[in-house]
Write a protein that holds these residues in place. Sequence first.
Motif, mmCIF file in Angstrom:
data_model
loop_
_atom_site.group_PDB
_atom_site.id
_atom_site.type_symbol
_atom_site.label_atom_id
_atom_site.label_comp_id
_atom_site.label_asym_id
_atom_site.label_seq_id
_atom_site.Cartn_x
_atom_site.Cartn_y
_atom_site.Cartn_z
ATOM 1 N N HIS A 141 0.854 -1.181 0.000
ATOM 2 C CA HIS A 141 0.000 0.000 0.000
ATOM 3 C C HIS A 141 0.891 1.232 0.000
ATOM 4 O O HIS A 141 1.937 1.253 0.642
ATOM 5 C CB HIS A 141 -0.918 0.009 1.229
ATOM 6 N N LYS A 142 0.473 2.242 -0.740
ATOM 7 C CA LYS A 142 1.272 3.463 -0.806
ATOM 8 C C LYS A 142 1.451 4.071 0.582
ATOM 9 O O LYS A 142 0.491 4.178 1.341
ATOM 10 C CB LYS A 142 0.599 4.480 -1.720
ATOM 11 N N PRO A 143 2.664 4.468 0.938
ATOM 12 C CA PRO A 143 2.875 5.134 2.228
ATOM 13 C C PRO A 143 2.015 6.391 2.328
ATOM 14 O O PRO A 143 1.782 7.073 1.317
ATOM 15 C CB PRO A 143 4.368 5.482 2.204
ATOM 16 N N PRO A 144 1.520 6.715 3.500
ATOM 17 C CA PRO A 144 0.648 7.893 3.683
ATOM 18 C C PRO A 144 1.466 9.181 3.622
ATOM 19 O O PRO A 144 2.030 9.627 4.634
ATOM 20 C CB PRO A 144 0.041 7.659 5.068
ATOM 21 N N LEU A 145 1.507 9.784 2.460
ATOM 22 C CA LEU A 145 2.385 10.930 2.209
ATOM 23 C C LEU A 145 2.181 12.082 3.198
ATOM 24 O O LEU A 145 3.170 12.669 3.653
ATOM 25 C CB LEU A 145 2.187 11.407 0.770
ATOM 26 N N PRO A 146 0.946 12.456 3.563
ATOM 27 C CA PRO A 146 0.792 13.583 4.500
ATOM 28 C C PRO A 146 1.496 13.354 5.829
ATOM 29 O O PRO A 146 2.102 14.278 6.385
ATOM 30 C CB PRO A 146 -0.728 13.684 4.679
ATOM 31 N N PHE A 147 1.440 12.122 6.355
ATOM 32 C CA PHE A 147 2.075 11.836 7.638
ATOM 33 C C PHE A 147 3.597 11.818 7.509
ATOM 34 O O PHE A 147 4.309 12.210 8.447
ATOM 35 C CB PHE A 147 1.568 10.502 8.182
#
Length: 379
Positions: free
Chosen positions: A54-60
């Motif tokens: 799953h794509k890493p959560p960019l905002p965090f």
Amino acid sequence: MRALEPIKYILLFLLLCNIPAYSLVYFGPGLGATTSVLSSLLLIIYFALAKPKHKPPLPFIIFGLMFFCFSSFNYSEVDTTNFFIKEFSRFMIVAFCSATLLYHSKTSDFFFILLIGALSIICNAILFPEANAEHNLVIGRFSGFFLNPNYAGSACLIGFALSYRINSRYIMLAGQFLFTFAGILTLSRTFVIVWLLINLIAIYKSRKNLMAPLIGVGVLLVVFTMTDTKIFASNRFSALESFFGDGPVETETLKEDSRTDTWAMYYDMITDKPLFGHGFMKLQKHTSELPGVHNTYLLVIGEGGIVPFLILIGIYFYLLIKSYNHFGSHPELLYIILIVMLSMTTSHTYFFIYNNILFSIYVFIMIKKLKAMPSLISD
């Protein structure tokens, strides 16, 4: 993926039940360091081997980078530079790798892992009430694996919120009883207030949820009539009793050690350096003059300045709005994000204890799932 199932459950237990910190306090720095390194290592392994990724959560990730970057500008404690690097690395591993773990986890996984944590609180109160004093923890309020009673209360609230997604009504009700019982044992004011808020929202959504307040009444009867009340902090317990007695509510006890008074100690400090902050750990340390800020929002702006603060506010405003939009089908998302946001107003452990960021990322992932394939969301 089945070969990775044991790693998944070990990771969820280590991270969600605060096992590295618990091991440090109860068993010493050797086991504490081992479990800490193990959790980071297993998270990397799971991320590397799990499919699909799953794509890493960019905002965090951006938020973490900005906070540690800006808070490093005024970080003057050269003798503890290794500590800064270690905590930065651990946090970024969680932010980058946990999305894959959470993507492959079910609501029931979180529910049962947190239930283990709730049972540890109950065991702490009933079987080992003297353990708190022996390990210099808060006396008269119980926390089990979570060590801090406010943090333990938040974990029980999240477990309670997740119970609404459990298919078996018997397991759901049993879980609600245990999470409520464990939460009451923490004597956390925040727990009581947020528990009532969740129940009001749940009843508004469906009259079928009227059973939960009745469970709460049952828990209070158990606590008041069957529990040895001498184990509790007397002022907190009497204030809790006053909520449900015939006399006046003990408002003075409820106001005691008010977080608003604690926050006020830091306002001048924050406004003194609003752009770049005072540096990592400057608002978290408990000193003879200051007790630690006990507020994640103030912590971020006070240590890292305005840029990471605005990113943090943007992330949680987005999660709040989007989880509200899905309240009809997935009410637990709104409950979780409300619990996390309120927990952040009374704690400053966001970068060391990972429940808040993990469940925030979980809500973020679920929102993305619902947008991409709403008809396929199932647990």
